[in-house]
Motif scaffolding. Structure first.
Motif, mmCIF file in Angstrom:
data_model
loop_
_atom_site.group_PDB
_atom_site.id
_atom_site.type_symbol
_atom_site.label_atom_id
_atom_site.label_comp_id
_atom_site.label_asym_id
_atom_site.label_seq_id
_atom_site.Cartn_x
_atom_site.Cartn_y
_atom_site.Cartn_z
ATOM 1 N N CYS A 47 -4.992 -16.460 15.202
ATOM 2 C CA CYS A 47 -4.059 -15.350 15.393
ATOM 3 C C CYS A 47 -4.645 -14.066 14.795
ATOM 4 O O CYS A 47 -5.509 -14.103 13.917
ATOM 5 C CB CYS A 47 -2.735 -15.687 14.715
ATOM 6 S SG CYS A 47 -1.429 -14.472 15.002
ATOM 7 N N ASP A 49 -3.028 -12.197 12.915
ATOM 8 C CA ASP A 49 -2.347 -12.036 11.626
ATOM 9 C C ASP A 49 -3.351 -11.809 10.486
ATOM 10 O O ASP A 49 -4.290 -12.591 10.316
ATOM 11 C CB ASP A 49 -1.519 -13.310 11.351
ATOM 12 C CG ASP A 49 -0.551 -13.118 10.199
ATOM 13 O OD1 ASP A 49 -1.006 -12.768 9.094
ATOM 14 O OD2 ASP A 49 0.658 -13.320 10.407
ATOM 15 N N ALA A 72 -0.816 -14.976 18.256
ATOM 16 C CA ALA A 72 -0.360 -16.374 18.249
ATOM 17 C C ALA A 72 -1.404 -17.381 18.744
ATOM 18 O O ALA A 72 -1.038 -18.459 19.217
ATOM 19 C CB ALA A 72 0.952 -16.552 19.012
ATOM 20 N N HIS A 108 -0.772 -21.007 12.610
ATOM 21 C CA HIS A 108 -0.463 -20.756 11.196
ATOM 22 C C HIS A 108 1.039 -20.590 10.973
ATOM 23 O O HIS A 108 1.800 -20.345 11.912
ATOM 24 C CB HIS A 108 -1.210 -19.507 10.704
ATOM 25 C CG HIS A 108 -0.662 -18.217 11.274
ATOM 26 N ND1 HIS A 108 0.181 -17.400 10.570
ATOM 27 C CD2 HIS A 108 -0.843 -17.635 12.472
ATOM 28 C CE1 HIS A 108 0.499 -16.352 11.321
ATOM 29 N NE2 HIS A 108 -0.109 -16.466 12.484
ATOM 30 N N CYS A 111 4.225 -17.222 11.845
ATOM 31 C CA CYS A 111 3.543 -16.433 12.881
ATOM 32 C C CYS A 111 4.549 -15.499 13.568
ATOM 33 O O CYS A 111 5.530 -15.941 14.158
ATOM 34 C CB CYS A 111 2.902 -17.361 13.914
ATOM 35 S SG CYS A 111 2.019 -16.456 15.209
ATOM 36 N N GLY A 112 4.281 -14.206 13.485
ATOM 37 C CA GLY A 112 5.192 -13.212 14.063
ATOM 38 C C GLY A 112 5.279 -13.318 15.586
ATOM 39 O O GLY A 112 6.336 -13.072 16.171
HETATM 40 ZN ZN LIG Z 1 0.350 -15.408 14.124
#
Ligand SMILES: [Zn+2]
Length: 216
Positions: A47, A49, A72, A108, A111-112
């Protein structure tokens, strides 16, 4: 191009520190990397992130991992339609040109992107349903994973499971690429799914035979 500005000072200073220390101490190594080209053994799809730090958790050096990051850690299905597919291009290059031995999809915790999908799917994020939402349309890739679990899980529990479904959907979609399928079937490439708990520092892997994630 007046909108392109010089690097922020804090980054320029950090770079100068790296050049004077890490680079200076290992100059021969960097020069060899430059002259010999890259021969990474594994591709990692993770991701975007900022808390996901795959080179850190595996202690990887320059040249070891061919890394692709997107929202994602999703791989779309094979779709040779002449449009611009960044993730598919990275997979194609890793498998057909670099001939990596492993493709590792890493999901992970918190995850947004996955959270956004859940909100969208449950009607809490109408903005993500808009055709013009890049995040929303990208996260549509996760729908088969959601459909698999939506009757058994809801709320936070569903979001947690969806993070792992994102890994499984990507593994499924990887096999829709003919060059991936061929390499896997010929024993030249193996696919792996892992999920990282950021707060606990834990790592689990997807055991396909059991359809379950287990501690590494
Ligand atoms: Zn993520």
């Amino acid at each position: 191009m007046e909108h392109a500005r010089p690097l922020p000072k804090y980054l320029a200073q950090r770079y100068a520190g790296w050049k004077a220390t890490s680079y200076e101490d290992n100059k021969a190594w960097y020069r060899r990397l430059a002259s010999e080209g890259q021969h990474p053994r594994a591709m990692i799809i993770s991701c975007c992130d900022s808390r996901v730090h795959v080179t850190s958790i595996f202690g990887a050096d320059q040249g070891e991992f061919f890394i692709h990051r997107n929202i994602a850690n999703l791989v779309p299905a094979y779709e040779p339609d002449g449009n611009q597919h960044g993730t598919s291009a990275a997979v194609e290059y890793a498998v057909t040109a670099l001939k990596v031995a492993h493709v590792i999809v890493m999901g992970h915790s918190s995850c947004g992107g996955v959270r956004g999908f859940y909100d969208m799917a449950t009607g809490a994020a109408p903005e993500l349903q808009e055709k013009s939402s890049f995040v929303g349309r990208w996260m549509d890739i996760l729908k088969p994973g959601y459909d698999r679990i939506k009757d058994r899980h809801s709320g936070e529990d569903c979001v947690d499971h969806l993070e792992k479904e994102a890994v499984k959907v990507s593994l499924d979609n990887l096999m829709t690429f003919p060059f991936v399928k061929d390499a896997v079937e010929e024993g030249e490439l193996s696919l792996h799914g892992i999920w990282h708990d950021i707060g606990q520092g834990d790592l689990s892997f997807y055991n396909g035979a059991k359809d379950a994630f287990e501690a590494v």
